[in-house]
Design a protein around this motif. Structure first.
Motif, mmCIF file in Angstrom:
data_model
loop_
_atom_site.group_PDB
_atom_site.id
_atom_site.type_symbol
_atom_site.label_atom_id
_atom_site.label_comp_id
_atom_site.label_asym_id
_atom_site.label_seq_id
_atom_site.Cartn_x
_atom_site.Cartn_y
_atom_site.Cartn_z
ATOM 1 N N PRO A 75 3.273 -7.641 8.619
ATOM 2 C CA PRO A 75 2.198 -7.639 7.614
ATOM 3 C C PRO A 75 1.001 -8.458 8.093
ATOM 4 C CG PRO A 75 3.800 -9.297 7.032
ATOM 5 C CD PRO A 75 4.357 -8.587 8.246
ATOM 6 N N VAL A 76 -0.071 -8.427 7.295
ATOM 7 C CA VAL A 76 -1.257 -9.229 7.589
ATOM 8 C C VAL A 76 -1.612 -10.031 6.343
ATOM 9 C CG1 VAL A 76 -3.618 -9.239 8.458
ATOM 10 C CG2 VAL A 76 -2.070 -7.377 9.102
ATOM 11 N N ILE A 77 -1.796 -11.328 6.517
ATOM 12 C CA ILE A 77 -2.163 -12.219 5.416
ATOM 13 C C ILE A 77 -3.615 -12.660 5.606
ATOM 14 C CG2 ILE A 77 -1.675 -14.406 4.239
ATOM 15 C CD1 ILE A 77 1.219 -14.147 5.218
ATOM 16 N N VAL A 123 11.340 -0.975 0.834
ATOM 17 C CA VAL A 123 10.329 -1.939 1.260
ATOM 18 C C VAL A 123 9.943 -2.860 0.104
ATOM 19 C CG1 VAL A 123 8.007 -2.197 2.200
ATOM 20 C CG2 VAL A 123 9.484 -0.365 3.033
ATOM 21 N N ALA A 124 9.813 -2.310 -1.098
ATOM 22 C CA ALA A 124 9.461 -3.124 -2.268
ATOM 23 C C ALA A 124 10.528 -4.177 -2.547
ATOM 24 C CB ALA A 124 9.267 -2.231 -3.492
ATOM 25 N N ALA A 147 -4.287 -16.796 -0.900
ATOM 26 C CA ALA A 147 -4.291 -15.798 0.166
ATOM 27 C C ALA A 147 -3.612 -14.551 -0.379
ATOM 28 C CB ALA A 147 -3.572 -16.316 1.410
ATOM 29 N N VAL A 148 -3.631 -13.466 0.392
ATOM 30 C CA VAL A 148 -2.948 -12.242 -0.008
ATOM 31 C C VAL A 148 -2.313 -11.611 1.221
ATOM 32 C CG1 VAL A 148 -4.986 -10.753 0.261
ATOM 33 C CG2 VAL A 148 -3.160 -10.084 -1.319
ATOM 34 N N MET A 149 -1.106 -11.088 1.051
ATOM 35 C CA MET A 149 -0.425 -10.373 2.128
ATOM 36 C C MET A 149 -0.614 -8.879 1.917
ATOM 37 S SD MET A 149 3.674 -10.150 3.093
ATOM 38 C CE MET A 149 3.829 -11.773 3.830
ATOM 39 N N ILE A 150 -1.057 -8.180 2.953
ATOM 40 C CA ILE A 150 -1.192 -6.734 2.917
ATOM 41 C C ILE A 150 -0.006 -6.145 3.677
ATOM 42 C CG2 ILE A 150 -2.670 -4.752 3.388
ATOM 43 C CD1 ILE A 150 -3.921 -6.792 1.491
ATOM 44 N N LEU A 151 0.730 -5.264 3.017
ATOM 45 C CA LEU A 151 1.958 -4.715 3.587
ATOM 46 C C LEU A 151 1.956 -3.198 3.453
ATOM 47 C CD1 LEU A 151 4.858 -5.112 4.713
ATOM 48 C CD2 LEU A 151 5.612 -5.447 2.338
ATOM 49 N N LEU A 152 2.206 -2.500 4.547
ATOM 50 C CA LEU A 152 2.360 -1.049 4.504
ATOM 51 C C LEU A 152 3.754 -0.702 4.012
ATOM 52 C CD1 LEU A 152 0.665 0.003 7.881
ATOM 53 C CD2 LEU A 152 -0.371 -0.337 5.637
ATOM 54 N N SER A 153 3.888 0.475 3.405
ATOM 55 C CA SER A 153 5.169 0.844 2.789
ATOM 56 C C SER A 153 6.008 1.780 3.637
ATOM 57 C CB SER A 153 4.909 1.490 1.418
ATOM 58 O OG SER A 153 3.944 2.509 1.522
ATOM 59 N N ASP A 154 5.576 2.048 4.884
ATOM 60 C CA ASP A 154 6.339 2.972 5.722
ATOM 61 C C ASP A 154 6.883 2.291 6.980
ATOM 62 O OD1 ASP A 154 3.943 2.609 6.991
ATOM 63 O OD2 ASP A 154 3.554 4.729 7.391
ATOM 64 N N LEU A 155 7.218 1.002 6.844
ATOM 65 C CA LEU A 155 7.754 0.217 7.958
ATOM 66 C C LEU A 155 9.238 -0.054 7.699
ATOM 67 C CD1 LEU A 155 4.751 -2.252 8.074
ATOM 68 C CD2 LEU A 155 5.240 -0.538 9.808
ATOM 69 N N LEU A 202 0.842 -1.203 0.000
ATOM 70 C CA LEU A 202 0.000 0.000 0.000
ATOM 71 C C LEU A 202 0.870 1.244 0.000
ATOM 72 C CD1 LEU A 202 -2.705 -1.162 2.573
ATOM 73 C CD2 LEU A 202 -2.938 -1.002 0.081
ATOM 74 N N ALA A 203 0.836 1.985 -1.115
ATOM 75 C CA ALA A 203 1.696 3.157 -1.269
ATOM 76 C C ALA A 203 0.980 4.286 -1.991
ATOM 77 C CB ALA A 203 2.965 2.768 -2.028
ATOM 78 N N ALA A 204 -0.319 4.403 -1.750
ATOM 79 C CA ALA A 204 -1.101 5.440 -2.439
ATOM 80 C C ALA A 204 -1.518 6.574 -1.508
ATOM 81 C CB ALA A 204 -2.345 4.822 -3.079
#
Length: 204
Positions: free
Chosen positions: A139-141, A36-37, A95-103, A9-11
């Motif tokens: 992250p959260v999967i 992070v990417a 499944a999908v992993m949700i990852l923030l981009s400011d960690l 998530l980087a928007a």
């Protein structure tokens, strides 16, 4: 290792940074978003939710093996990003992993360890990183059975409402220190984090 797509998530607008884009701040000579990417790429296919073009964040990802996903309504909040990115996820994803981009402290090893918990705790439907003290973080999967709920979210609450509805199906995987929770939202967050690095410099 189970291959699960990752939504980075980087928007967001970096609204608390006083006009500075936190994801473009240099860390070890590269923008935080790129850092992070790069770590996520080592774990699985990466789909990056980004603001509408043109935007400098696209340049930060140049030559990386990621799929940029433009979010036209990014200003509506994080759930617009989730919905837009979920539309790009392969139909057969388990499944999908949700990852923030400011960690900044979350490592590739951390991501792999949370991902491995999908295999070691198959009875769960949500697998989540936590601090070394057990405080939930990232992250959260999410299992594919929850994809419809992720897609239906509105506003700016993120996926926390989904996690709360299925709290009995959550597995927490403890990660070192505060890696799962430490984010950089304000100039003060940045200055304090930099001061903790060796010689007060950004790490490579």
């Amino acid at each position: 290792m189970i291959e699960i797509p990752i939504i980075l998530l980087a928007a967001g607008q970096s609204s608390r940074m006083g006009g500075t884009d936190k994801l473009m701040q240099p860390v070890g000579g590269v923008p935080l978003l790129r850092r992070v990417a790069q770590r996520a790429i080592a774990v699985g296919p990466v789909f990056v939710a980004l603001p509408p073009m043109p935007h400098p964040r696209y340049t930060a990802l140049k030559d990386l093996d990621v799929l940029p996903v433009e979010i036209p309504d990014a200003r509506e909040g994080i759930n617009a990003s989730l919905k837009g990115a979920m539309a790009a996820i392969p139909a057969d994803a388990k499944a999908v992993m949700i990852l923030l981009s400011d960690l900044p402290d979350l490592t590739t090893a951390d991501l792999r360890n949370v991902l491995q918990s999908v295999k070691t705790h198959p009875a769960n439907r949500i697998w989540r990183g936590a601090t070394n003290q057990g405080v939930p973080g990232h992250p959260v999967i999410f299992d594919r059975s929850l994809f419809a709920e992720l897609t239906d979210l509105t506003g700016d609450s993120g996926a926390q409402s989904v996690v709360r509805r299925h709290k009995d199906a959550v597995h927490l995987h403890r990660l070192p220190s505060q890696n799962a929770l430490l984010d950089l939202d304000t100039p003060q967050d940045w200055s304090e984090w930099v001061a903790r690095q060796p010689s007060g410099l950004h790490p490579k």
